[in-house]
Write an enzyme that holds these catalytic residues in place. Structure first.
Site, short mmCIF file in Angstrom:
data_model
loop_
_atom_site.label_atom_id
_atom_site.label_comp_id
_atom_site.label_asym_id
_atom_site.label_seq_id
_atom_site.Cartn_x
_atom_site.Cartn_y
_atom_site.Cartn_z
N GLU A 1 5.91 -3.14 0.19
CA GLU A 1 5.62 -2.05 -0.74
C GLU A 1 5.47 -2.69 -2.11
O GLU A 1 6.38 -3.34 -2.61
CB GLU A 1 6.78 -1.05 -0.68
CG GLU A 1 6.37 0.37 -1.01
CD GLU A 1 6.19 0.56 -2.49
OE1 GLU A 1 5.22 1.24 -2.90
OE2 GLU A 1 6.98 0.01 -3.26
N CYS B 1 -2.03 -7.05 2.37
CA CYS B 1 -1.68 -5.65 2.08
C CYS B 1 -0.98 -5.52 0.71
O CYS B 1 -1.63 -5.70 -0.31
CB CYS B 1 -0.88 -5.08 3.23
SG CYS B 1 -1.08 -3.30 3.34
N ARG C 1 -0.80 1.80 5.81
CA ARG C 1 -0.83 2.33 4.43
C ARG C 1 -1.61 1.36 3.54
O ARG C 1 -1.14 0.90 2.49
CB ARG C 1 0.59 2.48 3.87
CG ARG C 1 1.19 3.82 4.18
CD ARG C 1 2.44 4.06 3.38
NE ARG C 1 2.16 4.82 2.18
CZ ARG C 1 3.03 4.95 1.19
NH1 ARG C 1 4.19 4.36 1.22
NH2 ARG C 1 2.72 5.67 0.15
N HIS D 1 -3.15 -6.66 8.29
CA HIS D 1 -2.00 -7.50 8.66
C HIS D 1 -2.35 -8.49 9.77
O HIS D 1 -2.06 -8.23 10.93
CB HIS D 1 -0.85 -6.61 9.12
CG HIS D 1 -0.21 -5.84 8.01
ND1 HIS D 1 0.90 -6.28 7.33
CD2 HIS D 1 -0.55 -4.66 7.44
CE1 HIS D 1 1.24 -5.41 6.39
NE2 HIS D 1 0.36 -4.41 6.44
N GLU E 1 -0.87 -11.13 10.49
CA GLU E 1 0.37 -11.69 11.06
C GLU E 1 0.90 -10.84 12.21
O GLU E 1 1.78 -11.27 12.94
CB GLU E 1 1.43 -11.85 9.95
CG GLU E 1 2.15 -10.59 9.51
CD GLU E 1 1.33 -9.67 8.60
OE1 GLU E 1 0.14 -9.95 8.35
OE2 GLU E 1 1.90 -8.64 8.16
N1 GLN Z 1 1.10 0.98 0.69
C1 GLN Z 1 1.81 -0.19 0.33
C2 GLN Z 1 1.77 -0.41 -1.18
O1 GLN Z 1 1.20 0.32 -1.87
C3 GLN Z 1 1.28 -1.42 1.04
C4 GLN Z 1 1.50 -1.27 2.52
C5 GLN Z 1 1.63 -2.56 3.26
O2 GLN Z 1 1.84 -3.63 2.68
N2 GLN Z 1 1.56 -2.48 4.56
O3 GLN Z 1 2.34 -1.33 -1.65
#
Ligand code: GLN
Length: 179
Positions: free
Chosen positions: A47, A75, A126, A161, A163
Site C-alpha cells: 500500500e 504495483c 488494486r 505482480h 512475483e
Molecule cells: N492500491 C495500492 C496502492 O495504492 C497498491 C496495491 C498493490 O500494491 N497491490 O498503494
C-alpha cells in the site's frame, strides 16, 4: 550480485524467491545501512501510503531519493518510483494513477503482452494505471493497448505482480540490465 528487497511491507518473500531462482543473493532492506552493498533494489507491492510512511520513518526515503540505486517497483512500488499527485521518488518519467481500476474486488488477471513473447499472466491487485510516459521511458508490457510496464535507464515499473507467477521474465530482464 546482491539484490535488496525492501522488507517493510508487502510481497517480500515472493520477490525473494524469484531473485534467488534467477541466481542472485538477496538482502532484506529495513534500514539505510542495509543499502550499502546492493546493486539494485526491489520495491514490492503493498500500500503506497503505508510504504511511504514506513520509508520516511526508517530513514530509507532520503537515502533512496538521493541515490542512483536501480529500482524495480511493482504495483505500490511502481507508484512510488513514478510521478503522481502524492510525493514520490520520480525515478521514472511516467504519470501513474493509484487504484485506477477500483477497489480490492476489482482486482483481476489478464494476459500481458511482452516484447519477444506472446503472453505473461498478469495479476493486478488494486492496481495503478500508467497514464503517460516521457520520451526517455520505454514501454515493455501491455494489456490491450495500455502500457502496464516500462523502464527508464536501470529502473523498471510494473503495475502488476510478476512475483506471484512462476515466470521470471521481468525479474530477469531487470537483473540483466544491472550487469
Ligand atoms: N492500491 C495500492 C496502492 O495504492 C497498491 C496495491 C498493490 O500494491 N497491490 O498503494
Amino acid at each position: 550480485m546482491d539484490i535488496g528487497i525492501l522488507a517493510l511491507q508487502g510481497a517480500v518473500s515472493e520477490h525473494k524467491s524469484c531473485v534467488e531462482k534467477a541466481g542472485m543473493n538477496v538482502i532484506e532492506i529495513r534500514t539505510p545501512s542495509d543499502l550499502q552493498h546492493i546493486s539494485g533494489l526491489i520495491m514490492p507491492g503493498g500500500e503506497s501510503t503505508t510504504l511511504r510512511n514506513l520509508l520516511k520513518n526508517s530513514g530509507l526515503w532520503k537515502v533512496i531519493d538521493e541515490s542512483d540505486l536501480p529500482i524495480m517497483g511493482t504495483c505500490a512500488g511502481a507508484i512510488l518510483i513514478g510521478k503522481g499527485v502524492n510525493e514520490t521518488f520520480s525515478k521514472i518519467d511516467m504519470e501513474i494513477d493509484r487504484n485506477y481500476y477500483g477497489r480490492q474486488k476489482d482486482s483481476f488477471e489478464k494476459n500481458i503482452l511482452v516484447e519477444n513473447k506472446n503472453k505473461f499472466k498478469g495479476i493486478f491487485i488494486r492496481a495503478p494505471a500508467i497514464i503517460s510516459i516521457g520520451t526517455k521511458t520505454k514501454p515493455i508490457a501491455w494489456v490491450d493497448d495500455n502500457i502496464v510496464g516500462c523502464i527508464e535507464g536501470k529502473n523498471m515499473a510494473l503495475t502488476f505482480h510478476p512475483e506471484l507467477t512462476d515466470d521470471l521474465t521481468f525479474h530477469e530482464l531487470w537483473l540483466e540490465g544491472l550487469k
